[in-house]
Design a protein around this motif. Structure first.
Motif, PDB file in Angstrom:
ATOM      1  N   ILE B  32       0.856  -1.183   0.000  1.00 54.38           N
ATOM      2  CA  ILE B  32       0.000   0.000   0.000  1.00 54.38           C
ATOM      3  C   ILE B  32       0.894   1.236   0.000  1.00 54.38           C
ATOM      4  O   ILE B  32       1.709   1.428   0.910  1.00 54.38           O
ATOM      5  CB  ILE B  32      -0.910   0.030   1.254  1.00 54.38           C
ATOM      6  CG1 ILE B  32      -1.647  -1.305   1.432  1.00 54.38           C
ATOM      7  CG2 ILE B  32      -1.873   1.207   1.171  1.00 54.38           C
ATOM      8  CD1 ILE B  32      -2.619  -1.641   0.339  1.00 54.38           C
ATOM      9  N   THR B  38      -5.826   4.267  -1.338  1.00 51.65           N
ATOM     10  CA  THR B  38      -5.922   2.972  -2.011  1.00 51.65           C
ATOM     11  C   THR B  38      -7.288   2.381  -1.694  1.00 51.65           C
ATOM     12  O   THR B  38      -7.730   2.440  -0.547  1.00 51.65           O
ATOM     13  CB  THR B  38      -4.826   2.013  -1.517  1.00 51.65           C
ATOM     14  OG1 THR B  38      -3.566   2.616  -1.786  1.00 51.65           O
ATOM     15  CG2 THR B  38      -4.920   0.661  -2.201  1.00 51.65           C
ATOM     16  N   SER B 221      -9.565   6.969  -5.322  1.00 46.66           N
ATOM     17  CA  SER B 221      -8.322   6.232  -5.106  1.00 46.66           C
ATOM     18  C   SER B 221      -7.335   6.384  -6.252  1.00 46.66           C
ATOM     19  O   SER B 221      -7.713   6.556  -7.411  1.00 46.66           O
ATOM     20  CB  SER B 221      -8.637   4.745  -4.877  1.00 46.66           C
ATOM     21  OG  SER B 221      -9.138   4.161  -6.060  1.00 46.66           O
ATOM     22  N   GLU B 223      -4.709   3.951  -6.261  1.00 44.99           N
ATOM     23  CA  GLU B 223      -4.517   2.532  -6.521  1.00 44.99           C
ATOM     24  C   GLU B 223      -5.760   1.779  -6.100  1.00 44.99           C
ATOM     25  O   GLU B 223      -6.496   2.241  -5.237  1.00 44.99           O
ATOM     26  CB  GLU B 223      -3.339   1.978  -5.702  1.00 44.99           C
ATOM     27  CG  GLU B 223      -2.006   2.476  -6.127  1.00 44.99           C
ATOM     28  CD  GLU B 223      -1.085   1.363  -6.594  1.00 44.99           C
ATOM     29  OE1 GLU B 223      -1.049   0.315  -5.950  1.00 44.99           O
ATOM     30  OE2 GLU B 223      -0.398   1.553  -7.618  1.00 44.99           O
TER      31      GLU B 223
END
Lengths: 328, 259
Positions: B32, B38, B221, B223
């Motif tokens: 992360i 994320t 987000s 990711e």
């Protein structure tokens, strides 16, 4: 509806309606009326009881007025009656019982709801609730044959040695008396307070606990700072339920409290209570006014316990409904 | 890889988790990124919330949970025996589905963490006041609430409650903020406001959000990790994951064929 104005539609509408009503509905209605009647019965009994007691107490109410509450007389020969020693005995023994029972009950509830391993919770919880199912005469017998002698021979002499200089532990240690009464009561209300408090704690949403834990709180901090504040009112309700039970408890108290209408600071001295005097004297109450005065004692007890129970239920209900903010 | 490693707030390796006999996580290895949002997406029961709850070990509240593998947070394995849960949770804050402020004042909610983590004597009033103002400002509640710091937090609007639940993490200067469907109890406007807040906080904190709402994952987000049946199927830049998924299961999910 507009049947008259639109006859063409009428047949169209009526057929399906006819098909839906009729059969089956009758059973439903009978069932509804019957159950409503049963439910109303409880309310009726309560109201009838209050009314009947009020009527029976009327002669005494007229004769003594408010003085009934403050007088310490209880003299069947002179037909002069007052409730103060009994009110004192009831209130004092109940509140002392509460003071003894509350810490233990709260500890039990917290352990059962928050800390105990899962496999302990159910059996222990059931055992605690079973305490409430023991008939009060059994508690009374235990009080007479086990607790009182123990108090007389061991506990009270010790207390007198240490705290004899205070007004609370003066007089001859007899075993029977205020102390025995409040201890038996404490044991009897403990399961009520413990199990209701536990249910209240369990009604606190899990997210409150996890919120506190996720901030790094220990379990103790979680209980103290997050769970208990949420459950505060409900626990107060549990306490009041316990108090209500203590106020009305008759048999066990009658068996150990000493049954003498004294008002004394000392826990060793015998006392009396509203419920005990009614149970003790009802059978031999000869005069009309005597009986009426006893009924008025009952009326006082009835009113106080009813009000306390309503208050308790409201408080518990408000916690079970969830925190105020969660429904905005 | 070693230079990149320092830019991860959380690195997991072969994390497996069982609830009793049921395996909820299977060989989860994800990294992360630090200072980004994320998202964890996937159908109900895919393990995304379970994974999130591993990172502050709040899963362990329930006795029958067994976790293996390694979860490095700030380079330290959170499952090492010498890890203090209290310190771990100070570094890894969490926001829940339903706003769960404590039924005490706004002020006390914000300083709750400080009170838990510091000795009483070190908490001067000026320090607490400052923490409250700073935290509420960070979540843009200060102007609304500065005159109402002593009302019960549970009487606020839900949006304010949820922002408060974020604000109360900040005095502890967390590294990571975990968010478990933080908007699922909120209406559209409140959702947007909380999303804006996430984006504003992203540079300072690593934010990991579990969401059912794919559009939300796209909005907030950088990711995105797609999970299915306890496995992480695919992790990628969010825009890439949604536009050109590498795994056919991801493609099926984002096209709405299941879940």
């Amino acid at each position: 509806m507009d049947e008259a104005g639109n006859p063409g539609r009428e047949t169209h509408q009526k057929e399906p309606l006819a098909a839906f009503s009729g059969g089956g509905n009758l059973g439903d209605q009978v069932f509804r009326v019957l159950t409503a009647f049963f439910a109303a019965l409880a309310v009726l009994v309560l109201a009838a009881m209050a009314l009947q007691m009020f009527r029976a107490a009327l002669p005494s109410l007229k004769q003594f007025g408010w003085k009934f509450l403050s007088s310490t007389d209880w003299d069947p020969v002179l037909d002069s009656y007052g409730a103060l020693p009994y009110i004192f005995g009831t209130v004092a023994s109940s509140i002392l019982a509460l003071l003894v029972a509350l810490p233990v009950a709260l500890g039990t509830a917290i352990y059962l709801a928050e800390l105990a391993p899962l496999w302990v919770r159910r059996p222990l919880g059931i055992l605690v609730e079973l305490l409430a199912a023991i008939p009060s005469v059994i508690y009374g017998l235990w009080g007479i044959f086990v607790m009182s002698p123990w108090l007389r021979d061991s506990v009270q002499p010790l207390l007198q040695k240490i705290f004899g200089w205070t007004p609370f532990f003066k007089g001859v240690p007899r075993g029977f008396g205020m102390m025995a009464g409040c201890l038996v009561l404490a044991i009897m209300i403990l399961p009520t307070i413990a199990s209701v408090s536990r249910d209240v704690l369990l009604a606190v949403p899990n997210s409150i606990r996890e919120g506190a834990l996720a901030l790094g709180a220990t379990r103790w901090e979680m209980v103290r700072k997050a769970v208990l504040p949420c459950a505060k009112n409900g626990i107060l309700g549990a306490v009041i339920l316990g108090l209500g039970r203590a106020l009305g408890e008759t048999m066990a108290v009658t068996m150990v409290i000493g049954n003498r209408p004294d008002i004394s600071w000392s826990l060793f001295s015998p006392g009396h209570s509203l419920a005990s005097v009614i149970a003790n004297e009802y059978a031999e109450a000869s005069g009309d006014l005597y009986l009426s005065a006893l009924t008025e004692l009952g009326l006082i007890l009835f009113g106080v316990t009813l009000l306390l129970n309503i208050l308790a239920r409201v408080l518990i209900w408000r916690v079970a409904r969830g925190p105020a903010g969660a429904r905005n | 890889m070693s230079t990149a490693a320092s830019n991860f707030s959380i690195q997991t390796r072969d994390v497996n988790l069982w609830y009793g006999d049921f395996q909820a996580l299977k060989n989860v290895s994800v990294n992360i990124n630090q200072g980004e949002v994320t998202a964890l997406i996937g159908p109900s029961g895919c393990g995304k919330t379970t994974l999130l709850r591993c990172f502050n070990r709040i899963n362990e509240r329930y006795g029958n949970v067994k976790t293996t593998g390694e979860i490095r947070i700030l380079g330290k394995n959170a499952y090492d025996p010498d890890v203090s849960l209290i310190e771990l949770r100070k570094a890894v804050g969490m926001v829940f589905q339903r706003p769960n402020p404590l039924p005490i004042s706004v002020y006390e909610n914000v300083v709750f963490g400080l009170r838990v983590h510091s000795a009483r004597s070190s908490l001067k009033k000026s320090l607490l006041d400052e923490a409250v103002e700073k935290s509420l400002q960070e979540v843009s509640l200060w102007d609304d609430l500065k005159d109402r710091l002593h009302v019960r937090a549970t009487t606020l609007q839900l949006e304010q409650q949820q922002k408060l639940c974020i604000a109360r993490l900040l005095p502890l200067k967390p590294e990571v903020i975990l968010m478990d469907e933080p908007c699922s109890a909120l209406d559209v406007e409140a959702t947007l406001a909380v999303e804006d807040l996430m984006l504003a906080l992203a540079g300072t904190y690593t934010i990991l959000i579990v969401t059912h709402n794919m559009a939300q994952a796209r909005r907030v987000s950088r990711e995105c990790a797609f999970m299915l049946l306890g496995e992480v199927v695919e992790v990628n830049r969010t825009q890439d994951l949604f536009l050109t998924p590498r795994d056919s299961r991801t493609a099926d999910y984002i096209e709405g064929r299941y879940g």
